[in-house]
Design a protein around this motif. Structure first.
Motif, PDB file in Angstrom:
ATOM      1  N   TYR A 146      19.476   5.722   7.486  1.00 46.16           N
ATOM      2  CA  TYR A 146      18.745   6.390   8.566  1.00 46.16           C
ATOM      3  C   TYR A 146      17.341   6.783   8.096  1.00 46.16           C
ATOM      4  CZ  TYR A 146      17.473   9.945  12.014  1.00 46.16           C
ATOM      5  OH  TYR A 146      16.813  10.677  12.969  1.00 46.16           O
ATOM      6  N   ASN A 147      17.239   7.300   6.874  1.00 48.76           N
ATOM      7  CA  ASN A 147      15.936   7.720   6.357  1.00 48.76           C
ATOM      8  C   ASN A 147      14.998   6.538   6.143  1.00 48.76           C
ATOM      9  OD1 ASN A 147      16.484  10.465   6.382  1.00 48.76           O
ATOM     10  ND2 ASN A 147      17.378  10.440   4.327  1.00 48.76           N
ATOM     11  N   LYS A 148      15.560   5.373   5.799  1.00 47.32           N
ATOM     12  CA  LYS A 148      14.724   4.169   5.736  1.00 47.32           C
ATOM     13  C   LYS A 148      14.125   3.893   7.113  1.00 47.32           C
ATOM     14  CE  LYS A 148      17.108   1.666   2.016  1.00 47.32           C
ATOM     15  NZ  LYS A 148      17.835   0.422   1.686  1.00 47.32           N
ATOM     16  N   GLY A 149      14.954   4.084   8.133  1.00 45.95           N
ATOM     17  CA  GLY A 149      14.478   3.888   9.499  1.00 45.95           C
ATOM     18  C   GLY A 149      13.375   4.857   9.865  1.00 45.95           C
ATOM     19  N   MET A 150      13.477   6.086   9.409  1.00 42.93           N
ATOM     20  CA  MET A 150      12.427   7.069   9.677  1.00 42.93           C
ATOM     21  C   MET A 150      11.102   6.613   9.075  1.00 42.93           C
ATOM     22  SD  MET A 150      13.468   9.582  11.558  1.00 42.93           S
ATOM     23  CE  MET A 150      12.214  10.821  11.216  1.00 42.93           C
ATOM     24  N   VAL A 160       0.817  -1.222   0.000  1.00 44.32           N
ATOM     25  CA  VAL A 160       0.000   0.000   0.000  1.00 44.32           C
ATOM     26  C   VAL A 160       0.849   1.270   0.000  1.00 44.32           C
ATOM     27  CG1 VAL A 160      -1.938  -1.166   1.107  1.00 44.32           C
ATOM     28  CG2 VAL A 160      -0.252   0.033   2.532  1.00 44.32           C
ATOM     29  N   GLY A 161       2.178   1.121  -0.047  1.00 45.81           N
ATOM     30  CA  GLY A 161       3.048   2.285  -0.174  1.00 45.81           C
ATOM     31  C   GLY A 161       3.425   2.982   1.109  1.00 45.81           C
ATOM     32  N   THR A 162       3.266   2.302   2.259  1.00 43.31           N
ATOM     33  CA  THR A 162       3.624   2.926   3.534  1.00 43.31           C
ATOM     34  C   THR A 162       4.888   2.321   4.142  1.00 43.31           C
ATOM     35  OG1 THR A 162       2.146   1.421   4.740  1.00 43.31           O
ATOM     36  CG2 THR A 162       1.239   3.553   4.063  1.00 43.31           C
ATOM     37  N   GLY A 163       5.583   1.473   3.374  1.00 45.27           N
ATOM     38  CA  GLY A 163       6.832   0.886   3.846  1.00 45.27           C
ATOM     39  C   GLY A 163       8.011   1.806   3.573  1.00 45.27           C
ATOM     40  N   ASP A 164       9.217   1.241   3.576  1.00 46.77           N
ATOM     41  CA  ASP A 164      10.409   2.082   3.408  1.00 46.77           C
ATOM     42  C   ASP A 164      10.804   2.274   1.947  1.00 46.77           C
ATOM     43  OD1 ASP A 164      11.540  -0.331   2.689  1.00 46.77           O
ATOM     44  OD2 ASP A 164      13.212  -0.218   4.104  1.00 46.77           O
ATOM     45  N   LYS A 187      17.613   2.278  18.281  1.00 47.86           N
ATOM     46  CA  LYS A 187      19.032   2.173  18.638  1.00 47.86           C
ATOM     47  C   LYS A 187      19.910   2.110  17.389  1.00 47.86           C
ATOM     48  CE  LYS A 187      18.174  -0.127  23.061  1.00 47.86           C
ATOM     49  NZ  LYS A 187      18.214  -1.404  23.807  1.00 47.86           N
ATOM     50  N   VAL A 188      19.475   1.335  16.395  1.00 47.02           N
ATOM     51  CA  VAL A 188      20.243   1.224  15.157  1.00 47.02           C
ATOM     52  C   VAL A 188      20.229   2.549  14.401  1.00 47.02           C
ATOM     53  CG1 VAL A 188      20.364   0.081  12.908  1.00 47.02           C
ATOM     54  CG2 VAL A 188      19.922  -1.262  14.968  1.00 47.02           C
ATOM     55  N   MET A 189      19.088   3.220  14.386  1.00 48.14           N
ATOM     56  CA  MET A 189      19.005   4.519  13.716  1.00 48.14           C
ATOM     57  C   MET A 189      19.947   5.538  14.353  1.00 48.14           C
ATOM     58  SD  MET A 189      14.932   4.916  13.015  1.00 48.14           S
ATOM     59  CE  MET A 189      15.123   6.661  12.611  1.00 48.14           C
ATOM     60  N   ASP A 190      20.036   5.529  15.671  1.00 46.99           N
ATOM     61  CA  ASP A 190      20.954   6.443  16.357  1.00 46.99           C
ATOM     62  C   ASP A 190      22.390   6.194  15.907  1.00 46.99           C
ATOM     63  OD1 ASP A 190      18.811   7.510  17.712  1.00 46.99           O
ATOM     64  OD2 ASP A 190      19.187   6.422  19.578  1.00 46.99           O
ATOM     65  N   LEU A 191      22.752   4.917  15.756  1.00 46.48           N
ATOM     66  CA  LEU A 191      24.095   4.567  15.307  1.00 46.48           C
ATOM     67  C   LEU A 191      24.319   5.008  13.862  1.00 46.48           C
ATOM     68  CD1 LEU A 191      26.803   3.165  15.766  1.00 46.48           C
ATOM     69  CD2 LEU A 191      25.700   0.997  15.143  1.00 46.48           C
ATOM     70  N   LEU A 192      23.331   4.778  13.002  1.00 47.28           N
ATOM     71  CA  LEU A 192      23.446   5.184  11.600  1.00 47.28           C
ATOM     72  C   LEU A 192      23.604   6.696  11.474  1.00 47.28           C
ATOM     73  CD1 LEU A 192      20.679   2.886  10.072  1.00 47.28           C
ATOM     74  CD2 LEU A 192      23.142   2.692   9.664  1.00 47.28           C
TER      75      LEU A 192
END
Length: 201
Positions: A184-188, A118-122, A170-175
């Motif tokens: 990082y933006n994929k994580g967002m 539906v287009g709401t993934g990364d 936690k992973v996003m903070d590291l990225l």
């Protein structure tokens, strides 16, 4: 299973982890109310595929996601089917009831398959679930979660719950510290997805 991109991402090595950050957040329970084992298989369109390896062998079994015949736009239900160890089993996952704060890989695979459709993934090449699994490998490598916090049997795939929100943050903070803004933006995008679930219908 070796995941694409995991080797490259392990270069982000947080050698000094603040005290209290290491935690094993997975736990084995039973399938949550969002998941139900069913006799019938999916009737809808194919959405996604992942693999679950059988420990002690070189064999991995496909796990396929598709819309269940009961699925509607307001109440999406994803059917996940596998022939693990030669036995075909199917599960229906009520997407609206999946809680990323305490979800199994079965539930997250279904949620991500739906989100990608539906287009709401990364919006990544290999899909949101692949990104999440890569994040999980990074979290293990850097000690954010225990390396033995989950296993690779079908029972663990459907029953071991994890806090995907905490792990991803936690992973996003590291990225971010490593200036990998693409990952990082994929994580967002994933965190935005998580914020919508579970839904109150």
């Amino acid at each position: 299973m070796v995941l694409a991109g995991v080797g490259d991402m392990k270069k982000y090595d947080s050698t000094k982890i603040p005290q209290g950050l290491i935690s094993s957040e997975s736990f084995i329970g039973t399938m949550s109310a969002a998941s139900t084992q069913v006799e019938n298989q999916a009737k809808g369109d194919f959405l996604s595929i992942t693999m679950v390896p059988k420990p002690g062998t070189n064999i991995s079994y496909g796990v396929v996601a598709a819309y269940a015949k009961e699925s509607t736009s307001k109440n999406p239900i994803i059917n996940v089917t596998t022939n693990y160890d030669g036995k075909t089993v199917s599960y229906n996952i009520n997407v609206n009831e999946v809680d990323p704060n305490q979800a199994s890989r079965l539930e997250m695979f279904a949620l991500c398959a739906y989100a990608d459709d539906v287009g709401t993934g990364d919006k990544s090449t290999f899909g949101t679930y692949q990104t999440l699994r890569t994040y999980q490998e990074m979290a293990k490598y850097n000690g954010y979660i225990s390396s033995d916090s989950e296993g690779d049997t079908l029972e663990q795939f459907k029953n071991a719950k994890s806090n995907w929100v905490n792990m991803s943050q936690k992973v996003m903070d590291l990225l971010y510290k490593c200036n990998d803004l693409a990952q990082y933006n994929k994580g967002m995008s994933i965190m935005n997805l998580f914020s919508d679930y579970p839904k109150v219908v």
